[in-house]
Design an enzyme around this catalytic site. Structure first.
Site, PDB file in Angstrom:
ATOM      1  N   HIS A  31      27.296  52.541  20.170  1.00 38.99           N
ATOM      2  CA  HIS A  31      26.354  51.892  19.252  1.00 38.99           C
ATOM      3  C   HIS A  31      25.824  52.956  18.299  1.00 38.99           C
ATOM      4  CE1 HIS A  31      23.407  53.756  21.887  1.00 38.99           C
ATOM      5  NE2 HIS A  31      23.951  53.136  22.920  1.00 38.99           N
ATOM      6  N   HIS A  34      24.896  56.425  19.501  1.00 36.14           N
ATOM      7  CA  HIS A  34      25.993  57.393  19.664  1.00 36.14           C
ATOM      8  C   HIS A  34      26.448  57.943  18.303  1.00 36.14           C
ATOM      9  CE1 HIS A  34      26.700  54.834  23.391  1.00 36.14           C
ATOM     10  NE2 HIS A  34      26.581  56.039  23.896  1.00 36.14           N
ATOM     11  N   GLN A  58      28.561  58.427  38.961  1.00 39.22           N
ATOM     12  CA  GLN A  58      27.133  58.399  38.630  1.00 39.22           C
ATOM     13  C   GLN A  58      26.497  57.025  38.802  1.00 39.22           C
ATOM     14  OE1 GLN A  58      27.958  59.624  34.399  1.00 39.22           O
ATOM     15  NE2 GLN A  58      26.206  58.307  33.969  1.00 39.22           N
ATOM     16  N   GLY A 146      21.220  61.931  23.433  1.00 39.70           N
ATOM     17  CA  GLY A 146      20.108  61.156  22.879  1.00 39.70           C
ATOM     18  C   GLY A 146      18.879  61.276  23.774  1.00 39.70           C
ATOM     19  N   LYS A 148      16.850  59.164  24.525  1.00 39.46           N
ATOM     20  CA  LYS A 148      16.594  57.968  25.338  1.00 39.46           C
ATOM     21  C   LYS A 148      16.751  58.273  26.828  1.00 39.46           C
ATOM     22  CE  LYS A 148      18.166  54.125  27.058  1.00 39.46           C
ATOM     23  NZ  LYS A 148      19.434  54.059  27.691  1.00 39.46           N
TER      24      LYS A 148
HETATM   25  O1  PAF Z   1      24.677  59.100  29.042  1.00 40.87           O
HETATM   26  C1  PAF Z   1      25.871  58.837  29.342  1.00 40.87           C
HETATM   27  O2  PAF Z   1      26.543  58.073  28.666  1.00 40.87           O
HETATM   28  C2  PAF Z   1      26.468  59.500  30.558  1.00 40.87           C
HETATM   29  O3  PAF Z   1      25.531  59.668  31.559  1.00 40.87           O
HETATM   30  C3  PAF Z   1      27.224  60.808  30.265  1.00 40.87           C
HETATM   31  C4  PAF Z   1      26.278  61.897  29.766  1.00 40.87           C
HETATM   32  C5  PAF Z   1      28.316  60.560  29.239  1.00 40.87           C
HETATM   33  C6  PAF Z   1      27.891  61.309  31.549  1.00 40.87           C
HETATM   34  O4  PAF Z   1      28.803  60.376  32.064  1.00 40.87           O
END
Ligand code: PAF
Length: 282
Positions: A31, A34, A58, A146, A148
């Site tokens: 979006h 980014h 994650q 970001g 955020k």
């Molecule tokens: O913020 C994200 O999109 C993710 O946590 C990242 C930093 C790309 C790691 O997978």
């Protein structure tokens, strides 16, 4: 824009490049938040490398991983418009050639277990794993994130130190990009129904109200009002917190001698939204 999927190819290409590299790691569903990072890296005169990889390690909640939005074609369109130079699209075996268990993890201390860490156990361990590996694959000079994801920015700052790369990689934390009503842009927003979307700027309104009360109320009053408002609108708040913006140490009340950040995480239906605001101080 050139696209690479494999370690050998991207390393060969980037090793030959003479420009400094600005790296924007993402999980796709891109979006304007980014693309603002790509614009910033381009304005800084860098070769821009964006990665898209939905990192399984994650996600503490398997449902969230399953439902994470994927929109590769549209992402590529956006990256082309933003004139991104390189897109890295690795798969799991490229990122974790020895499997996820054998991948190095880092100890982020208390930072890992508060706020997001407390509500998403193991989340930052996974972020550390993937970003360390991506850094080793891309070899950036600058890394763009970001604001955020405030706590994530601090974790990645610490990761760069733990990797001993603080003299090589500069972290640039860029302002949160918001919709017209204040909602912070996030890949998860596209899962919001129309009615959820119309309520979701409440989180931003809460942050604004926390900031506006800094001089004439206690934080506990501001916090109570926010929790009540969020609940009234149908949210399930996980935290409405105030912290030192440099350390993320929790604050029980406003403290004008510190740089402060207000942070909120709240569920609306099955979607979890987070946002934060660094408080302007008089
Ligand atoms: O913020 C994200 O999109 C993710 O946590 C990242 C930093 C790309 C790691 O997978």
């Amino acid at each position: 824009m050139v696209i690479f999927k494999h370690e050998k190819e991207i390393k060969e290409y980037l090793n030959k490049a003479s420009e400094k590299i600005g790296f924007i790691p993402t999980m796709g569903a891109l979006h304007r938040g980014h693309t603002s990072l790509i614009h910033q890296a381009k304005n800084d005169g860098l070769m821009t490398v964006c990665s898209i990889f939905v990192n399984p390690t994650q996600f503490n909640d398997p449902e969230d991983f399953k439902k994470y939005p994927v929109s590769l074609e549209a992402d590529i369109e956006l990256l082309l418009e933003a004139e991104c130079d390189v897109l890295f699209l690795p798969d799991v075996s490229t990122v974790y050639p020895q499997g996820t268990e054998a991948t190095l993890t880092y100890d982020f201390g208390a930072l890992e277990n508060i706020l997001e860490g407390a509500h998403r156990p193991g989340h930052f361990r996974g972020v550390g794993q993937v970003v360390a590996r991506l850094i080793n694959l891309v070899g950036p000079d600058f890394l763009y994130l970001g604001q955020k994801d405030f706590q994530q920015c601090m974790i990645i700052g610490k990761l760069i130190e733990l990797m001993g790369k603080e003299n090589k990689i500069k972290l640039r934390v860029c302002p949160t990009v918001r919709e017209a009503d204040g909602l912070a842009m996030s890949s998860r927003n596209r899962r919001l129904s129309e009615s959820q979307r119309s309520l979701s700027a409440t989180i931003y309104q809460c942050l604004v109200s926390i900031e506006s009360k800094a001089e004439n109320a206690t934080f506990s009053l501001a916090q109570k009002e926010c929790v009540e408002l969020l609940e009234k609108k149908g949210f399930r708040p996980e935290y409405v917190a105030l912290a030192d913006a440099d350390t993320l140490e929790g604050l029980s009340d406003y403290d004008a001698s510190r740089k402060m950040v207000a942070l909120i995480a709240a569920w609306i239906g099955k979607i979890r939204l987070i946002d934060n605001m660094v408080l302007h101080q008089a």
